[in-house]
Design a protein around this motif. Structure first.
Motif, PDB file in Angstrom:
ATOM      1  N   ASP A   8       0.810  -1.217   0.000  1.00 49.20           N
ATOM      2  CA  ASP A   8       0.000   0.000   0.000  1.00 49.20           C
ATOM      3  C   ASP A   8       0.845   1.270   0.000  1.00 49.20           C
ATOM      4  O   ASP A   8       0.558   2.194  -0.756  1.00 49.20           O
ATOM      5  CB  ASP A   8      -0.952   0.006   1.189  1.00 49.20           C
ATOM      6  CG  ASP A   8      -2.138  -0.917   0.986  1.00 49.20           C
ATOM      7  OD1 ASP A   8      -2.391  -1.332  -0.169  1.00 49.20           O
ATOM      8  OD2 ASP A   8      -2.815  -1.229   1.977  1.00 49.20           O
ATOM      9  N   ASN A   9       1.877   1.335   0.848  1.00 50.91           N
ATOM     10  CA  ASN A   9       2.696   2.550   0.887  1.00 50.91           C
ATOM     11  C   ASN A   9       3.351   2.829  -0.456  1.00 50.91           C
ATOM     12  O   ASN A   9       3.491   3.980  -0.861  1.00 50.91           O
ATOM     13  CB  ASN A   9       3.744   2.472   1.996  1.00 50.91           C
ATOM     14  CG  ASN A   9       3.196   2.915   3.335  1.00 50.91           C
ATOM     15  OD1 ASN A   9       2.082   3.428   3.426  1.00 50.91           O
ATOM     16  ND2 ASN A   9       3.969   2.715   4.370  1.00 50.91           N
ATOM     17  N   GLU A  10       3.761   1.772  -1.152  1.00 45.11           N
ATOM     18  CA  GLU A  10       4.352   1.952  -2.472  1.00 45.11           C
ATOM     19  C   GLU A  10       3.311   2.479  -3.456  1.00 45.11           C
ATOM     20  O   GLU A  10       3.604   3.348  -4.276  1.00 45.11           O
ATOM     21  CB  GLU A  10       4.925   0.625  -2.987  1.00 45.11           C
ATOM     22  CG  GLU A  10       6.125   0.139  -2.205  1.00 45.11           C
ATOM     23  CD  GLU A  10       6.537  -1.283  -2.575  1.00 45.11           C
ATOM     24  OE1 GLU A  10       5.832  -1.944  -3.369  1.00 45.11           O
ATOM     25  OE2 GLU A  10       7.566  -1.732  -2.057  1.00 45.11           O
ATOM     26  N   VAL A  11       2.094   1.958  -3.358  1.00 43.60           N
ATOM     27  CA  VAL A  11       1.004   2.415  -4.229  1.00 43.60           C
ATOM     28  C   VAL A  11       0.688   3.875  -3.939  1.00 43.60           C
ATOM     29  O   VAL A  11       0.597   4.700  -4.853  1.00 43.60           O
ATOM     30  CB  VAL A  11      -0.252   1.532  -4.071  1.00 43.60           C
ATOM     31  CG1 VAL A  11      -1.444   2.148  -4.803  1.00 43.60           C
ATOM     32  CG2 VAL A  11       0.013   0.123  -4.565  1.00 43.60           C
ATOM     33  N   PHE A  12       0.528   4.209  -2.658  1.00 42.72           N
ATOM     34  CA  PHE A  12       0.184   5.583  -2.296  1.00 42.72           C
ATOM     35  C   PHE A  12       1.289   6.557  -2.683  1.00 42.72           C
ATOM     36  O   PHE A  12       1.026   7.660  -3.145  1.00 42.72           O
ATOM     37  CB  PHE A  12      -0.126   5.702  -0.802  1.00 42.72           C
ATOM     38  CG  PHE A  12      -1.337   4.915  -0.376  1.00 42.72           C
ATOM     39  CD1 PHE A  12      -2.466   4.828  -1.183  1.00 42.72           C
ATOM     40  CD2 PHE A  12      -1.359   4.250   0.834  1.00 42.72           C
ATOM     41  CE1 PHE A  12      -3.579   4.104  -0.798  1.00 42.72           C
ATOM     42  CE2 PHE A  12      -2.464   3.530   1.236  1.00 42.72           C
ATOM     43  CZ  PHE A  12      -3.568   3.450   0.418  1.00 42.72           C
ATOM     44  N   SER A  13       2.519   6.154  -2.494  1.00 46.20           N
ATOM     45  CA  SER A  13       3.645   6.997  -2.885  1.00 46.20           C
ATOM     46  C   SER A  13       3.651   7.235  -4.398  1.00 46.20           C
ATOM     47  O   SER A  13       3.839   8.373  -4.860  1.00 46.20           O
ATOM     48  CB  SER A  13       4.954   6.338  -2.439  1.00 46.20           C
ATOM     49  OG  SER A  13       6.049   7.125  -2.808  1.00 46.20           O
ATOM     50  N   MET A  54      -8.706   7.051  -5.940  1.00 48.17           N
ATOM     51  CA  MET A  54      -7.241   7.089  -5.882  1.00 48.17           C
ATOM     52  C   MET A  54      -6.769   8.448  -5.364  1.00 48.17           C
ATOM     53  O   MET A  54      -5.870   8.526  -4.516  1.00 48.17           O
ATOM     54  CB  MET A  54      -6.644   6.816  -7.261  1.00 48.17           C
ATOM     55  CG  MET A  54      -6.860   5.420  -7.763  1.00 48.17           C
ATOM     56  SD  MET A  54      -6.256   5.273  -9.475  1.00 48.17           S
ATOM     57  CE  MET A  54      -7.329   3.983 -10.078  1.00 48.17           C
ATOM     58  N   ALA A  55      -7.358   9.512  -5.875  1.00 46.86           N
ATOM     59  CA  ALA A  55      -6.985  10.855  -5.430  1.00 46.86           C
ATOM     60  C   ALA A  55      -7.343  11.051  -3.963  1.00 46.86           C
ATOM     61  O   ALA A  55      -6.573  11.664  -3.200  1.00 46.86           O
ATOM     62  CB  ALA A  55      -7.656  11.908  -6.301  1.00 46.86           C
TER      63      ALA A  55
END
Length: 187
Positions: A8-13, A54-55
């Motif tokens: 998740d952190n990679e996706v959010f980043s 996503m935003a």
């Protein structure tokens, strides 16, 4: 259940980078998929409401980071006001990568973005002002001056990000953070 290949952190980043660079309207699903390393189907699995969700996830991700690092520091009474200011400016510099990263308030506040995220943007800006106002009061500033300084800090940070990008000169942002620091010097 299979473990997620992309955390998740990679996706959010990755989402944050795309929305900072392209804004809501300019970010294509292909760019988002490429940046996150996910196929479009996987994106829709994680975000069934699509790009809007996503935003919103980007807002939430950044809000959590700002809350933990900047706002907690600004109101931490275990630190002196000067330490709170210095540490929060360090985190602001980190958040905007020395002035090289745009703010999502700006990139997501274009026409469609403002219609979709106006409340999130307004609330976020009010939080920045509120927490800088707390700092001003800790420095012994009168309430009105603390509020005016807090608003000016937000204007300065946001404006310097735009000017730094336009002039391709990160010193504008660096100098702005120093001006904010100088604003709180005790005379």
């Amino acid at each position: 259940m299979r473990p997620q290949k992309v955390l998740d952190n990679e996706v959010f980043s990755a989402l944050t980078k795309v929305f900072r660079a392209k804004g809501f309207e300019g970010a294509s699903l292909k760019e988002i998929a490429d940046a996150t390393g996910l196929k479009k189907a996987s994106l829709y699995h994680r975000f069934p409401d699509g790009k809007k969700q996503m935003a919103e996830a980007v807002f939430s991700y950044l809000d959590e980071w700002v809350q933990q690092n900047i706002f907690q520091t600004l109101k931490n009474t275990n630190l002196s006001p000067t330490e709170r200011l210095d540490k929060s400016l360090f985190y602001i510099n980190e958040l905007y990568n020395n002035g090289a990263e745009s703010c999502v308030f700006r990139t997501l506040s274009m026409k469609a973005g403002m219609e979709l995220f106006g409340d999130l943007i307004t609330n976020g800006m009010k939080q920045w002002i509120h927490h800088f106002e707390i700092l001003g009061l800790a420095f012994g500033k009168p309430e009105l001056e603390a509020k005016q300084n807090a608003i000016q800090n937000l204007i300065d940070i946001q404006g310097s990000l735009i000017v730094s990008e336009g002039l391709k000169d990160l010193d504008v942002f660096k100098n702005t953070l120093q001006q904010i620091k100088n604003r709180y010097k005790i005379e």
